[in-house]
Motif scaffolding. Structure first.
Motif, PDB file in Angstrom:
ATOM      1  N   ALA A 157       0.852  -1.187   0.000  1.00  0.00           N
ATOM      2  CA  ALA A 157       0.000   0.000   0.000  1.00  0.00           C
ATOM      3  C   ALA A 157       0.888   1.237   0.000  1.00  0.00           C
ATOM      4  CB  ALA A 157      -0.912   0.017   1.220  1.00  0.00           C
ATOM      5  N   ILE A 158       0.506   2.215  -0.785  1.00  0.00           N
ATOM      6  CA  ILE A 158       1.205   3.494  -0.810  1.00  0.00           C
ATOM      7  C   ILE A 158       0.387   4.458   0.046  1.00  0.00           C
ATOM      8  CG2 ILE A 158       1.974   5.417  -2.247  1.00  0.00           C
ATOM      9  CD1 ILE A 158       2.128   3.355  -4.572  1.00  0.00           C
ATOM     10  N   ALA A 200      -8.230   4.146   0.602  1.00  0.00           N
ATOM     11  CA  ALA A 200      -8.878   4.479   1.867  1.00  0.00           C
ATOM     12  C   ALA A 200      -8.256   5.751   2.433  1.00  0.00           C
ATOM     13  CB  ALA A 200      -8.724   3.325   2.855  1.00  0.00           C
ATOM     14  N   LEU A 201      -9.005   6.419   3.288  1.00  0.00           N
ATOM     15  CA  LEU A 201      -8.552   7.646   3.940  1.00  0.00           C
ATOM     16  C   LEU A 201      -8.432   7.440   5.442  1.00  0.00           C
ATOM     17  CD1 LEU A 201     -10.910  10.291   2.280  1.00  0.00           C
ATOM     18  CD2 LEU A 201      -8.558   9.796   1.656  1.00  0.00           C
ATOM     19  N   ALA A 213      -5.095   5.323   8.180  1.00  0.00           N
ATOM     20  CA  ALA A 213      -5.195   5.043   6.740  1.00  0.00           C
ATOM     21  C   ALA A 213      -4.792   3.597   6.457  1.00  0.00           C
ATOM     22  CB  ALA A 213      -4.320   6.011   5.952  1.00  0.00           C
ATOM     23  N   ILE A 214      -3.773   3.102   7.144  1.00  0.00           N
ATOM     24  CA  ILE A 214      -3.341   1.716   6.965  1.00  0.00           C
ATOM     25  C   ILE A 214      -4.414   0.752   7.464  1.00  0.00           C
ATOM     26  CG2 ILE A 214      -1.643  -0.013   7.687  1.00  0.00           C
ATOM     27  CD1 ILE A 214       0.416   2.382   7.654  1.00  0.00           C
ATOM     28  N   GLU A 215      -5.000   1.050   8.608  1.00  0.00           N
ATOM     29  CA  GLU A 215      -6.093   0.206   9.108  1.00  0.00           C
ATOM     30  C   GLU A 215      -7.262   0.192   8.130  1.00  0.00           C
ATOM     31  OE1 GLU A 215      -7.005   1.748  12.983  1.00  0.00           O
ATOM     32  OE2 GLU A 215      -5.172   0.915  13.874  1.00  0.00           O
ATOM     33  N   SER A 255      -6.020  14.713   4.825  1.00  0.00           N
ATOM     34  CA  SER A 255      -5.952  13.393   5.444  1.00  0.00           C
ATOM     35  C   SER A 255      -4.925  12.551   4.700  1.00  0.00           C
ATOM     36  CB  SER A 255      -7.323  12.712   5.420  1.00  0.00           C
ATOM     37  OG  SER A 255      -7.757  12.519   4.103  1.00  0.00           O
ATOM     38  N   TYR A 256      -4.675  11.390   5.242  1.00  0.00           N
ATOM     39  CA  TYR A 256      -3.769  10.448   4.594  1.00  0.00           C
ATOM     40  C   TYR A 256      -4.580   9.544   3.680  1.00  0.00           C
ATOM     41  CZ  TYR A 256      -0.104  12.002   7.691  1.00  0.00           C
ATOM     42  OH  TYR A 256       0.823  12.773   8.333  1.00  0.00           O
ATOM     43  N   ILE A 257      -3.997   9.226   2.534  1.00  0.00           N
ATOM     44  CA  ILE A 257      -4.636   8.343   1.563  1.00  0.00           C
ATOM     45  C   ILE A 257      -3.749   7.120   1.395  1.00  0.00           C
ATOM     46  CG2 ILE A 257      -5.381   8.064  -0.828  1.00  0.00           C
ATOM     47  CD1 ILE A 257      -5.830  11.084  -0.919  1.00  0.00           C
ATOM     48  N   ALA A 258      -4.371   5.950   1.439  1.00  0.00           N
ATOM     49  CA  ALA A 258      -3.656   4.699   1.186  1.00  0.00           C
ATOM     50  C   ALA A 258      -4.271   4.058  -0.056  1.00  0.00           C
ATOM     51  CB  ALA A 258      -3.768   3.762   2.375  1.00  0.00           C
TER      52      ALA A 258
END
Length: 71
Positions: free
Chosen positions: A11-12, A34-35, A42-44, A21-24
């Protein structure tokens, strides 16, 4: 940042100023993203999105690409 998630996919994770927010994203699984307010969230969230993507693909007869391996 590139992380390997539990299912073996890479995942990036990046911060988006536009989304604040963070985006994965998992490039191997088209549309799987996912955000999260933090990198950890984001990883979860991408772990859950990955599971849902795979379940949907299987239910619809769409081939699931194998994981790429270690990050």
């Amino acid at each position: 940042m590139i992380v390997q998630i539990a299912r073996g996919y890479r995942a990036i994770v990046r911060y988006s100023e536009a989304d604040v927010s963070y985006i994965a994203d998992i490039p191997q699984l088209p549309g799987c993203s996912a955000l999260g307010d933090t990198e950890v969230l984001a990883i979860e969230a991408i772990e859950e999105a990955c599971a849902a993507w795979i379940a949907s693909a299987i239910a619809n007869g769409i081939p699931v690409p194998p994981p790429t391996g270690a990050a």
